[in-house]
Structure formats: structure tokens, C-alpha cells
Design a protein around this motif. Structure first.
Motif, short mmCIF file in Angstrom:
data_model
loop_
_atom_site.label_atom_id
_atom_site.label_comp_id
_atom_site.label_asym_id
_atom_site.label_seq_id
_atom_site.Cartn_x
_atom_site.Cartn_y
_atom_site.Cartn_z
N ASP A 192 0.80 -1.23 0.00
CA ASP A 192 0.00 0.00 0.00
C ASP A 192 0.84 1.28 0.00
OD1 ASP A 192 -2.52 -1.22 -0.13
OD2 ASP A 192 -2.60 -1.48 2.04
N ASP A 193 2.16 1.16 -0.19
CA ASP A 193 2.98 2.35 -0.36
C ASP A 193 2.78 2.87 -1.78
OD1 ASP A 193 4.90 4.30 -0.70
OD2 ASP A 193 6.56 3.10 0.05
N GLU A 194 2.15 4.02 -1.91
CA GLU A 194 1.79 4.58 -3.21
C GLU A 194 2.99 4.75 -4.13
OE1 GLU A 194 -1.13 6.13 -5.91
OE2 GLU A 194 -1.41 5.29 -3.91
N GLN A 195 4.16 5.01 -3.57
CA GLN A 195 5.35 5.22 -4.38
C GLN A 195 5.99 3.92 -4.83
OE1 GLN A 195 6.01 8.38 -5.31
NE2 GLN A 195 4.15 8.80 -4.14
N GLY A 196 5.65 2.82 -4.20
CA GLY A 196 6.28 1.56 -4.52
C GLY A 196 7.74 1.57 -4.17
N ALA A 197 8.53 0.81 -4.90
CA ALA A 197 9.97 0.73 -4.65
C ALA A 197 10.68 0.54 -5.98
CB ALA A 197 10.30 -0.41 -3.69
N GLU A 198 11.95 0.94 -6.03
CA GLU A 198 12.73 0.87 -7.26
C GLU A 198 14.03 0.12 -7.05
OE1 GLU A 198 13.06 3.97 -10.19
OE2 GLU A 198 11.81 5.29 -8.97
N ALA A 199 14.50 -0.47 -8.15
CA ALA A 199 15.84 -1.04 -8.25
C ALA A 199 16.30 -0.73 -9.66
CB ALA A 199 15.80 -2.55 -8.01
N PRO A 200 17.58 -0.85 -9.96
CA PRO A 200 18.02 -0.59 -11.33
C PRO A 200 17.24 -1.42 -12.34
CG PRO A 200 19.91 -0.75 -9.87
CD PRO A 200 18.71 -1.15 -9.06
N GLY A 201 16.52 -0.75 -13.21
CA GLY A 201 15.78 -1.44 -14.26
C GLY A 201 14.40 -1.93 -13.87
N ALA A 202 13.89 -1.57 -12.68
CA ALA A 202 12.59 -2.10 -12.27
C ALA A 202 11.93 -1.21 -11.22
CB ALA A 202 12.74 -3.52 -11.71
N ARG A 203 10.60 -1.25 -11.23
CA ARG A 203 9.79 -0.63 -10.17
C ARG A 203 8.70 -1.63 -9.78
NH1 ARG A 203 8.02 5.51 -11.55
NH2 ARG A 203 7.34 4.60 -13.52
N VAL A 204 8.32 -1.61 -8.50
CA VAL A 204 7.33 -2.57 -7.99
C VAL A 204 6.35 -1.85 -7.07
CG1 VAL A 204 6.98 -4.68 -6.65
CG2 VAL A 204 9.04 -4.43 -8.07
N PHE A 205 5.08 -2.21 -7.21
CA PHE A 205 4.03 -1.74 -6.29
C PHE A 205 3.14 -2.93 -5.95
CE2 PHE A 205 -0.45 -0.81 -5.77
CZ PHE A 205 -0.44 0.09 -4.72
N ALA A 206 2.63 -2.94 -4.73
CA ALA A 206 1.63 -3.94 -4.34
C ALA A 206 0.70 -3.32 -3.31
CB ALA A 206 2.30 -5.19 -3.76
N GLY A 207 -0.61 -3.52 -3.50
CA GLY A 207 -1.55 -2.97 -2.53
C GLY A 207 -2.97 -2.93 -3.04
N LEU A 208 -3.84 -2.34 -2.22
CA LEU A 208 -5.27 -2.25 -2.52
C LEU A 208 -5.51 -1.19 -3.60
CD1 LEU A 208 -8.08 -3.34 -1.48
CD2 LEU A 208 -8.19 -1.24 -0.11
N ARG A 209 -6.23 -1.58 -4.65
CA ARG A 209 -6.55 -0.65 -5.74
C ARG A 209 -7.96 -0.96 -6.25
NH1 ARG A 209 -2.97 3.22 -5.11
NH2 ARG A 209 -2.98 3.92 -7.27
N MET A 210 -8.43 -0.11 -7.15
CA MET A 210 -9.72 -0.35 -7.78
C MET A 210 -9.58 -1.45 -8.83
SD MET A 210 -12.25 2.43 -9.63
CE MET A 210 -12.24 3.44 -8.15
N ASP A 211 -10.57 -2.32 -8.91
CA ASP A 211 -10.54 -3.40 -9.88
C ASP A 211 -10.71 -2.83 -11.29
OD1 ASP A 211 -10.82 -5.75 -11.38
OD2 ASP A 211 -11.99 -6.75 -9.82
N PRO A 212 -9.75 -3.05 -12.20
CA PRO A 212 -9.88 -2.52 -13.55
C PRO A 212 -10.83 -3.31 -14.44
CG PRO A 212 -7.83 -3.74 -13.36
CD PRO A 212 -8.45 -3.72 -11.98
N LEU A 213 -11.34 -4.44 -13.96
CA LEU A 213 -12.25 -5.26 -14.76
C LEU A 213 -13.53 -4.51 -15.07
CD1 LEU A 213 -13.15 -8.04 -15.95
CD2 LEU A 213 -14.07 -8.55 -13.69
N PHE A 214 -14.02 -4.67 -16.30
CA PHE A 214 -15.35 -4.14 -16.64
C PHE A 214 -15.98 -5.02 -17.71
CE2 PHE A 214 -12.17 -2.01 -19.22
CZ PHE A 214 -12.71 -1.93 -20.50
N ASN A 215 -17.18 -5.48 -17.43
CA ASN A 215 -18.01 -6.18 -18.41
C ASN A 215 -19.41 -6.36 -17.83
OD1 ASN A 215 -18.29 -8.83 -17.02
ND2 ASN A 215 -16.10 -9.03 -17.41
N ASP A 216 -20.36 -6.62 -18.70
CA ASP A 216 -21.72 -6.91 -18.25
C ASP A 216 -21.80 -8.41 -17.98
OD1 ASP A 216 -24.41 -7.30 -17.83
OD2 ASP A 216 -25.07 -6.04 -19.48
N SER A 217 -21.47 -8.80 -16.76
CA SER A 217 -21.40 -10.22 -16.43
C SER A 217 -22.76 -10.90 -16.55
CB SER A 217 -20.84 -10.41 -15.02
OG SER A 217 -21.51 -9.61 -14.08
N THR A 218 -23.84 -10.16 -16.24
CA THR A 218 -25.18 -10.74 -16.36
C THR A 218 -25.51 -11.01 -17.83
OG1 THR A 218 -25.97 -9.61 -14.37
CG2 THR A 218 -27.63 -10.33 -15.94
#
Length: 398
Positions: free
Chosen positions: A116-142
């Protein structure tokens, strides 16, 4: 609907239930590839990752040895893994749970981060984030269930997003391609997301490649006469996405051949004629359940399945492929399977998520301020059971 709540294990422990997998070149930082895994469907504030599981993106180079109906991509044996693990949560001075994570990159380097750290973390050649977010899924499941259950298009002009108000736990990894994937492996890569047990005896618990494969294309629609009563989802979860074992390969083929042929007829015409032995032209493609992305192409918002379609049509692909967070993969999948591109596109009437994803890291939209609270139940494999539930609730034929 995509892969949310589609296995008994995932319903019992939602932190190991993969909802979706997204792969796309960074729209903001050329030369970088973004991998996104969503887990814990309908997560609530305070939801955390499992400390007994490993969350992994598997990336392999791909070549196109042949093209035309029935073709499939050739996946190499070299592999570039990104594995994230999470510590047991602790409580901070304010009584709030805090969880630390570690991501191991393809070059062996590690990145430590806090959930849940909004900034995530960095290493040479990479960035990482993990945490609670809004679900990007969208469809009319019914509408989707009614379409499959009645074998007719049942979508409304203005559909209802079945994932509206949902949150998820998201893992976002952004990689510098030249640093992490090498320069001599070509530009096409296959990507699959999976969750396994952590420790000395790893076991695959869930996996995800293309959207709508496990929950829909392998569902039970009463047309597979070989495996009429067999729920294949947990068996499928345990398979290596790049190398299916022979044990249940015949069952998977029979289910896909039957279901794909049924779906082809939903629009009243045949766009995918079966091969002489009864094999559907898309079966071999879907048995390889992974997304394909071209890291040399620029970001495109709606390029899902374009590389696969180009393969079958015998032409060069024009886009990066993969799947962006704002890609209407549901419409693309329906149009591809039902019409084969012969006719107008099929739409479920839902064109975007509650809030569109961002073009910048960590890409996933911030969590809903008032997330939907819902119970958790296993989505039935039999579409007749899904349709009966909708009819009892008064949601079918809206």
C-alpha cells in the motif's frame, strides 16, 4: 467475470485467487514493460497478501513458426521470472496491519517494498508496487451469462458493469526490457501469471493467461459429450501454462472444441468451420494459455488478441498485443470467438471501468472510497446454474 471466484481454493482463500493479468508496454516510459496481476476479488480495506504463497509472472520468448487456421505460437525454454513474496503482517503503533514484500527480478536482484505504499519501490531497471486498488475489470457479467446460457446475444445497449465498486489487491511490476529480458531474445514474449505455495515443496494453486479462458471457454454448457459433468478449472490451475501434461489434455481439447463451436453459432452463422477431425481452429491457440506482447511496439490501449488474430490470418501483427488495463478485452474476445471478425463487433454495452486506469505508475486507479461489500461464492462451472441464479434474482432478460 474473468477469473474472479472461479476455483474452490480461491473462494476459500481469496488472497490466492487471481482475478486478471495485464501485460503492456509502458505508455509513459518507452522501453519498459508493465506486468499487472490482480488478486483477492472484492477486497476490503485491510486486505493483505498471503504470507504462505509466491506470486509469479513467467515470461518466455516466443516465435511464430507458421501461420493460418489451427496455428499456435512457439514458446521458447528460456524463462525470465518475477516472483513476489510477502511477510507475515505486523501491527504498527496505531494498531494498523503492515505487510512487507520482496520481489525477485529476472537478473536475481531483489526489491523490498511495503504493501500500500503509493510510491512503490525501485531497483536498477525495475519498479514494484503492491496494494489495494480499484478493480480494472469491466463487463456486463449478467449479459455474458445470459448470452452463453441461451445461446443468443443478450446484451443491452447500455450494460451494467458487474465489477462496479469492486477493489482488488494488485501487484505491478515495471521492467526495463533491455536490462531484464536481454537483447538477443527477440521482441515477442509470452506472459502468464500464477500463484504457488512458498517453501521447499512448491505447488501451483492458480494461474491466468488470457481473459475468459478458464471461467468461460472451459465452462460447462452441456455441449461437451466427452466430459459432460467434469469441472476442469482446478485441474487447469495446476497445469504449467507453457507445457500441458498429457493426463487431461484430451479433456481440455474436447471441452474447447465443443464450447468454441457452440459459441461460434451464437450469431446464427459459422465463422470457424471445424477441421475434418472435428477440431476447432482456435483450440490449439487457447490450449497455450498466456498473453503475447511485442516489446518493440508502442503502447496501444486496445490491442488484445491482435497478435493472435494476425497469426491465424497469415499476416504480420501491427500492435504490441498484450492487454492494457483499459482494454475492452470482453468485447474483443466475444467478437473473435463468435464472429471471427466477419461482421460488426459485439459489445456488452460496458466500455470502461468505474474509473479508468492511469498512464503512469502504479497504473491501477486508487481504491474505491466506498467499496461494495459482497459475500464470496464459487461461480458455478455449469452455465445453466449461473443462468438459473440470474433468473431467480430477476436479472435475466432485463
Amino acid at each position: 467475470m474473468s477469473d474472479h471466484n472461479h476455483s474452490p481454493r480461491g473462494v476459500a482463500e481469496p488472497a490466492i485467487d487471481i482475478g486478471d493479468n495485464y501485460v503492456f508496454p509502458s505508455p509513459a516510459r518507452p522501453g519498459r514493460l508493465v506486468l499487472v496481476m490482480t488478486v483477492f476479488p472484492n477486497a476490503q480495506p485491510g486486505a493483505l497478501f498471503s504470507d504462505a504463497a509466491s506470486y509469479r509472472f513467467r515470461v518466455r520468448p516466443v516465435t511464430i513458426p507458421a501461420s493460418g487456421p489451427g496455428s499456435r505460437l512457439q514458446v521458447g525454454t528460456d524463462e525470465y521470472d518475477i516472483t513476489c513474496t510477502f511477510a507475515t503482517p505486523v501491527t504498527d503503533d496505531a494498531g494498523r496491519p503492515v505487510q512487507e514484500g520482496t520481489c525477485t527480478l529476472p537478473n536475481g536482484a531483489t526489491v523490498s517494498f511495503r504493501v500500500d505504499d503509493e510510491q512503490g519501490a525501485e531497483a536498477p531497471g525495475a519498479r514494484v508496487f503492491a496494494g489495494l486498488r480499484m478493480d480494472p475489470l469491466f463487463n456486463d457479467s449478467t449479459g455474458y451469462v445470459e448470452t452463453l446460457g441461451t445461446r443468443r446475444l443478450a446484451f443491452q445497449a447500455n450494460g451494467t458493469n458487474g465489477a462496479d465498486g469492486w477493489d482488488i489487491l494488485g501487484i505491478v511490476v515495471e521492467l526495463e526490457v533491455a536490462t531484464m529480458l536481454g537483447r538477443g531474445t527477440g521482441t515477442l514474449f509470452a506472459v502468464a501469471a500464477e500463484i504457488g505455495t512458498a517453501g521447499k515443496f512448491p505447488m501451483r494453486l492458480d494461474r491466468f493467461g488470457r481473459a475468459f479462458v478458464k471461467g468461460q471457454l472451459l465452462g460447462q454448457y452441456g455441449v461437451d459429450t466427452v466430459n459432460r459433468d467434469l469441472d476442469l478449472r482446478e485441474l487447469w490451475n495446476q497445469e504449467d501454462p507453457f507445457q500441458l501434461a498429457p493426463n487431461y489434455l484430451g479433456a481440455y481439447r474436447a471441452r474447447l472444441n465443443a464450447n468454441l463451436a457452440m459459441m461460434d453459432g451464437i450469431d446464427g452463422k459459422t465463422d470457424w468451420p471445424l477441421q475434418p477431425d472435428g477440431t476447432h481452429p482456435l483450440t490449439e491457440l487457447y490450449l497455450g494459455d498466456y498473453q503475447v506482447v511485442d516489446v518493440a511496439k508502442p503502447y496501444a490501449e486496445d490491442s488484445y488478441l491482435e497478435i493472435e488474430q494476425a497469426l491465424l490470418q497469415g499476416r504480420a501483427h501491427a500492435t504490441c498485443g498484450g492487454r492494457s488495463l483499459n482494454d475492452d478485452a470482453g468485447d474483443t474476445n466475444l467478437t473473435f470467438v463468435i464472429t471471427g471478425g466477419n461482421g460488426p463487433p459485439i459489445s456488452d454495452g460496458v466500455d470502461q471501468a468505474t474509473v479508468r486506469a492511469s498512464d503512469s505508475f502504479p497504473y491501477l486507479a486508487t481504491p474505491n472510497p466506498t467499496p461494495v461489500v459482497a459475500g464470496r461464492a464459487l461461480a458455478p462451472s455449469k452455465v445453466a446454474d449461473q443462468l438459473a441464479f440470474l433468473q431467480a434474482a430477476g436479472l435475466a432478460s432485463r
